[in-house]
Design an enzyme around this catalytic site. Structure first.
Site, PDB file in Angstrom:
ATOM      1  N   ASN A 117      -0.329  -4.273  -2.161  1.00 25.62           N
ATOM      2  CA  ASN A 117      -0.140  -4.037  -0.738  1.00 25.62           C
ATOM      3  C   ASN A 117       0.311  -5.287   0.016  1.00 25.62           C
ATOM      4  O   ASN A 117       0.803  -5.175   1.142  1.00 25.62           O
ATOM      5  CB  ASN A 117      -1.445  -3.504  -0.125  1.00 25.62           C
ATOM      6  CG  ASN A 117      -1.332  -3.281   1.366  1.00 25.62           C
ATOM      7  OD1 ASN A 117      -0.594  -2.418   1.814  1.00 25.62           O
ATOM      8  ND2 ASN A 117      -2.048  -4.093   2.147  1.00 25.62           N
ATOM      9  N   TYR A 183      12.881  -8.661   5.352  1.00 27.53           N
ATOM     10  CA  TYR A 183      11.853  -7.682   4.973  1.00 27.53           C
ATOM     11  C   TYR A 183      12.479  -6.494   4.239  1.00 27.53           C
ATOM     12  O   TYR A 183      11.960  -6.033   3.211  1.00 27.53           O
ATOM     13  CB  TYR A 183      11.128  -7.216   6.231  1.00 27.53           C
ATOM     14  CG  TYR A 183       9.977  -6.276   6.003  1.00 27.53           C
ATOM     15  CD1 TYR A 183       8.781  -6.735   5.454  1.00 27.53           C
ATOM     16  CD2 TYR A 183      10.067  -4.933   6.348  1.00 27.53           C
ATOM     17  CE1 TYR A 183       7.701  -5.881   5.263  1.00 27.53           C
ATOM     18  CE2 TYR A 183       9.011  -4.067   6.160  1.00 27.53           C
ATOM     19  CZ  TYR A 183       7.828  -4.540   5.618  1.00 27.53           C
ATOM     20  OH  TYR A 183       6.772  -3.683   5.426  1.00 27.53           O
TER      21      TYR A 183
END
Length: 275
Positions: A117, A183
């Site tokens: 995560n 990102y």
């Protein structure tokens, strides 16, 4: 968009305001040992840890933020004593990653599931982005996923009992959004990495999949995007709102469970966004 105080697994507004009830656990991960990176705070990681505990797993919490990690551990350990452990880990540090996997297996005897995560975002146009900012986002988000997966695969292969790895990608791996080049590139890399790792791991009975959320509402988002920007993105969703972290976590738990026994190399979109 209605906002509410942090609940057990993130932001949980009351039922009846366009948000579904958070479902109870069904034992999907009964007896399994799950490692979750970036599991402290009030985002997707903590919601995944909560859901895995609800589904009967023993959970090793990991995070680079040691104070928040300690707080999360104490909270979960009070309600589920003996089923939670904590190991601080910076996923950019290879030695720390090895220690995480070794410590998790040492504590509970093995690991069955890894949830990658950990990730880092930002909001910067390409023309204004420094090399260091680009490299940092990729190191945490993409290379960190690689480091943790490599360490977990080595352990799972040695155990010889199969396993599952679930990576947190993003719909930005598919879609364009201004200010998110670093990102988006990292998350697209996570998707490609997931597919390749799945092919290699299949011979060992290990599944590798990913989730790709569009927008999950949690406090950390406002560090990189303004509230009007977040509200505008939420308005594009078919339900007119962002997902709650637990809504992403339930999909992660499914992919980690034996109910997904024939799924590998898949990237599941957790999104209601329409064109």
């Amino acid at each position: 968009m209605t906002r509410a105080a942090a609940g057990r697994g993130g932001l949980e507004p009351p039922a009846g305001r366009g948000h579904p009830e958070r479902p109870a656990g069904r034992g999907l991960l009964e007896g399994k040992v799950v490692v979750v990176t970036a599991a402290a705070g009030a985002g997707i990681g903590s919601a995944v840890a909560e859901r895995c505990l609800d589904e009967g797993a023993r959970v090793v919490l990991s995070d680079s933020h040691e104070r928040r990690l300690g707080e999360a551990f104490e909270r979960y350990d009070r309600s589920r004593p003996g089923r939670v452990w904590q190991v601080p880990c910076d996923v950019t540090d290879e030695a720390a990653v090895r220690e995480l996997i070794d410590a998790a297996a040492g504590r509970f005897g093995r690991i069955d599931v890894l949830v990658n995560n950990a990730g880092l975002g930002g909001n910067r146009p390409v023309a204004e982005m420094a090399d260091e900012e680009w490299a940092r986002v990729l190191d945490v988000t993409l290379t960190g996923t690689f480091r943790c997966t490599r360490a977990a695969l080595r352990r799972m292969i040695e155990q010889g009992t199969g396993g599952a790895i679930v990576n947190n990608a993003s719909v930005l791996g598919w879609r364009a959004q201004a200010g998110q080049a670093h990102y988006a590139a990292a998350k697209a890399g996570v998707m490609a990495f997931t597919r390749c790792a799945a092919l290699e791991a299949a011979a060992h009975g290990i599944r590798v999949n990913a989730v790709a959320p569009s927008l999950a509402e949690h406090p950390f988002l406002e560090r990189v995007m303004s509230r009007p920007e977040l509200d505008e993105l939420a308005g594009r969703e078919a339900f007119g709102r962002a997902a709650l972290p637990w809504e992403v976590a339930t999909v992660v738990a499914f992919l980690a469970s034996d109910y997904a026994s024939y799924l590998t190399g898949e990237v599941i979109s957790v999104s209601s966004q329409h064109p």
